[in-house]
Design a protein around this motif. Structure first.
Motif, short mmCIF file in Angstrom:
data_model
loop_
_atom_site.label_atom_id
_atom_site.label_comp_id
_atom_site.label_asym_id
_atom_site.label_seq_id
_atom_site.Cartn_x
_atom_site.Cartn_y
_atom_site.Cartn_z
N ALA A 55 24.08 48.23 49.74
CA ALA A 55 24.67 49.56 49.90
C ALA A 55 26.06 49.46 50.53
CB ALA A 55 23.77 50.45 50.75
N ASP A 56 26.23 48.50 51.44
CA ASP A 56 27.51 48.32 52.13
C ASP A 56 28.53 47.54 51.30
OD1 ASP A 56 26.56 49.68 54.33
OD2 ASP A 56 26.00 47.86 55.43
N HIS A 57 28.05 46.64 50.43
CA HIS A 57 28.96 45.69 49.77
C HIS A 57 29.10 45.89 48.26
CE1 HIS A 57 27.91 43.57 53.53
NE2 HIS A 57 29.09 43.01 53.42
N ARG A 58 28.32 46.80 47.68
CA ARG A 58 28.27 46.92 46.23
C ARG A 58 29.63 47.21 45.60
NH1 ARG A 58 24.49 48.56 42.20
NH2 ARG A 58 25.55 48.17 40.21
N ASP A 59 30.33 48.20 46.10
CA ASP A 59 31.61 48.58 45.48
C ASP A 59 32.60 47.42 45.48
OD1 ASP A 59 30.66 51.10 44.93
OD2 ASP A 59 31.55 52.02 46.71
N ASP A 60 32.67 46.71 46.61
CA ASP A 60 33.60 45.59 46.73
C ASP A 60 33.25 44.46 45.77
OD1 ASP A 60 35.75 44.01 48.02
OD2 ASP A 60 34.09 42.83 48.81
N LEU A 61 31.96 44.11 45.71
CA LEU A 61 31.55 43.01 44.85
C LEU A 61 31.59 43.39 43.37
CD1 LEU A 61 28.74 41.05 46.72
CD2 LEU A 61 31.01 40.28 46.06
N ASP A 62 31.36 44.67 43.07
CA ASP A 62 31.53 45.10 41.68
C ASP A 62 32.94 44.82 41.21
OD1 ASP A 62 29.00 46.00 40.99
OD2 ASP A 62 29.38 48.08 41.55
N ALA A 63 33.92 45.16 42.04
CA ALA A 63 35.32 44.95 41.67
C ALA A 63 35.63 43.46 41.52
CB ALA A 63 36.23 45.58 42.71
N LYS A 64 35.13 42.65 42.45
CA LYS A 64 35.37 41.20 42.37
C LYS A 64 34.70 40.58 41.16
CE LYS A 64 36.10 40.48 47.33
NZ LYS A 64 35.59 39.87 48.59
N PHE A 65 33.50 41.08 40.82
CA PHE A 65 32.80 40.54 39.67
C PHE A 65 33.54 40.85 38.38
CE2 PHE A 65 29.62 40.19 36.37
CZ PHE A 65 28.86 39.09 36.78
N GLN A 66 34.03 42.08 38.25
CA GLN A 66 34.76 42.44 37.04
C GLN A 66 36.06 41.64 36.92
OE1 GLN A 66 33.26 44.17 34.69
NE2 GLN A 66 31.55 44.37 36.11
N ALA A 67 36.70 41.39 38.06
CA ALA A 67 37.91 40.55 38.05
C ALA A 67 37.58 39.13 37.62
CB ALA A 67 38.56 40.56 39.42
N TRP A 68 36.46 38.59 38.11
CA TRP A 68 36.02 37.25 37.71
C TRP A 68 35.69 37.19 36.22
CZ3 TRP A 68 30.97 36.01 36.02
CH2 TRP A 68 30.72 34.65 35.82
N LEU A 69 35.04 38.23 35.71
CA LEU A 69 34.72 38.25 34.28
C LEU A 69 35.99 38.20 33.42
CD1 LEU A 69 31.90 40.89 33.59
CD2 LEU A 69 31.79 38.43 33.27
N ALA A 70 37.03 38.83 33.90
CA ALA A 70 38.27 38.92 33.11
C ALA A 70 39.08 37.63 33.14
CB ALA A 70 39.12 40.08 33.64
N GLN A 71 38.73 36.70 34.02
CA GLN A 71 39.50 35.46 34.13
C GLN A 71 39.29 34.55 32.93
OE1 GLN A 71 38.22 33.70 37.84
NE2 GLN A 71 39.22 35.26 39.08
#
Length: 366
Positions: free
Chosen positions: A350-366
């Motif tokens: 609940a505390d980290h989801r938004d941040d990790l969602d953004a990082k995951f999508q950035a990683w996918l785009a690499q």
């Protein structure tokens, strides 16, 4: 009948004909086998007893947080009851978008008189969350892969072994579940996963592990995708909700088997959006008292292999409504299936989801 959107209109299901005094309620869920289990176990029985109530489905639970935020900003609340994961319930509760629940007045006691708050017990993880089911995210695999030379996966870490188990994998298109498995299979002890994942180094470590199979992964966003990919032979192993895998194995008789190792437990249940008009809120409360009682939650297990969240429901779980097979051995909570589980840390996500969602999508785009 109100229409939420073109998408909702195409997926809406009206369960009772409207009348002059009818009230229309929009329930939000996930579609597929799970939504059907809700329909059969408690929505259809409720509507049969309340012909003045119309229930329309919107299959948008995967976007519930964002959509409720948008509705709140626009001052246009069109949803009445929303099925979400407990982590999303925590976020919605913290943001004031979900109503706090008085469990012992709003929900029915157990048949022996045990108050609902005691019957649900430790599963009441948010003041706004009404648990329905315990489910897991786990892997299914094709059991007829010639290239595997008779071997079958026995550990979740076999997902990362493309030499012994070559072929495409399917995994959720987001950080949930994948980050836990990546760290576990990179040598992190289960009890340390969230401490490690809470650091920048831990996040990078998880992504590096996922890098080892990234070019072999088909990413899914809907739970129905992995079973279809497995059935079509497009992937040889893939993660999804255990109930979806039960469907493809037991109901469709596909050459697929379960890999229960390191299954990740999660909870799903209802939240009531804040700000409902009094007539709609009263109807929702009446449904919840009926639809979350002991027998209704046990009945849901006739249609899908998810464990009921009430203690008093477990002894009432019987056979599949159509297949006639005992359902208990297909539950993620069955002792034989639960020898090595990961309990999702709901407050952490609940505390980290938004941040990790953004990082995951950035990683996918690499």
């Amino acid at each position: 009948m109100k229409v939420l959107s073109a998408f909702a209109a195409t997926t809406a299901l009206t369960l009772a004909a409207g009348t002059a005094s009818a009230i229309d309620l929009t329930f939000v869920s996930w579609g597929g086998a799970y939504q059907n289990s809700q329909l059969k176990a408690y929505v259809e029985p409720y509507v049969a007893e309340h012909p003045d109530v119309n229930v329309v489905w919107d299959e948008s639970s995967d976007a519930a947080v964002a959509k409720l935020r948008a509705m709140n900003e626009a001052g246009n609340l069109t949803w009445d009851l929303v099925d979400v994961t407990v982590a999303d319930a925590m976020r919605l509760c913290d943001e004031g978008l979900a109503m706090e629940i008085d469990y012992d007045t709003m929900l029915a006691p157990a048949p022996d008189g045990t108050p609902a708050s005691e019957d649900f017990g430790d599963f009441l993880l948010s003041d706004c969350f009404i648990p329905q089911i315990v489910y897991s995210i786990t892997f299914g695999y094709r059991n007829d892969v010639a290239e595997w030379n008779g071997a079958t996966p026995s550990s979740v870490c076999d997902v990362f072994d493309t030499t012994k188990f070559p072929g495409k994998r399917s995994m959720y298109k987001g950080p949930l579940y994948n980050m836990e498995w990546a760290l576990l299979c990179d040598g992190v002890a289960k009890e340390d996963i969230y401490n490690v994942l809470g650091t920048d180094e831990g996040v990078e470590r998880a992504f590096k592990k996922l890098d080892t199979i990234k070019d072999q992964v088909v990413w899914w966003t809907a739970g129905a995708e992995t079973p279809q990919l497995l059935a079509d032979g497009e992937v040889v192993i893939g993660s999804t909700y255990n109930g979806r895998l039960f469907s493809v194995i037991a109901e469709q008789n596909q050459p697929v088997s379960m890999l229960w190792d390191a299954q990740i437990y999660d909870l799903d249940g209802w939240i009531v959006p804040t700000g409902l008009p009094e007539d709609r809120l009263a109807a929702v409360k009446d449904f919840l008292y009926f639809g979350t009682d002991t027998q209704r939650l046990a009945d849901q297990a006739k249609f899908i292999s998810y464990g009921p969240a009430r203690k008093s429901s477990a002894p009432l779980v019987g056979k599949h409504a159509e297949l006639g097979i005992e359902m208990a051995p297909h539950m993620p909570t069955d002792p034989a299936n639960a020898t090595n589980i990961i309990m999702m840390d709901f407050p952490w996500w609940a505390d980290h989801r938004d941040d990790l969602d953004a990082k995951f999508q950035a990683w996918l785009a690499q």
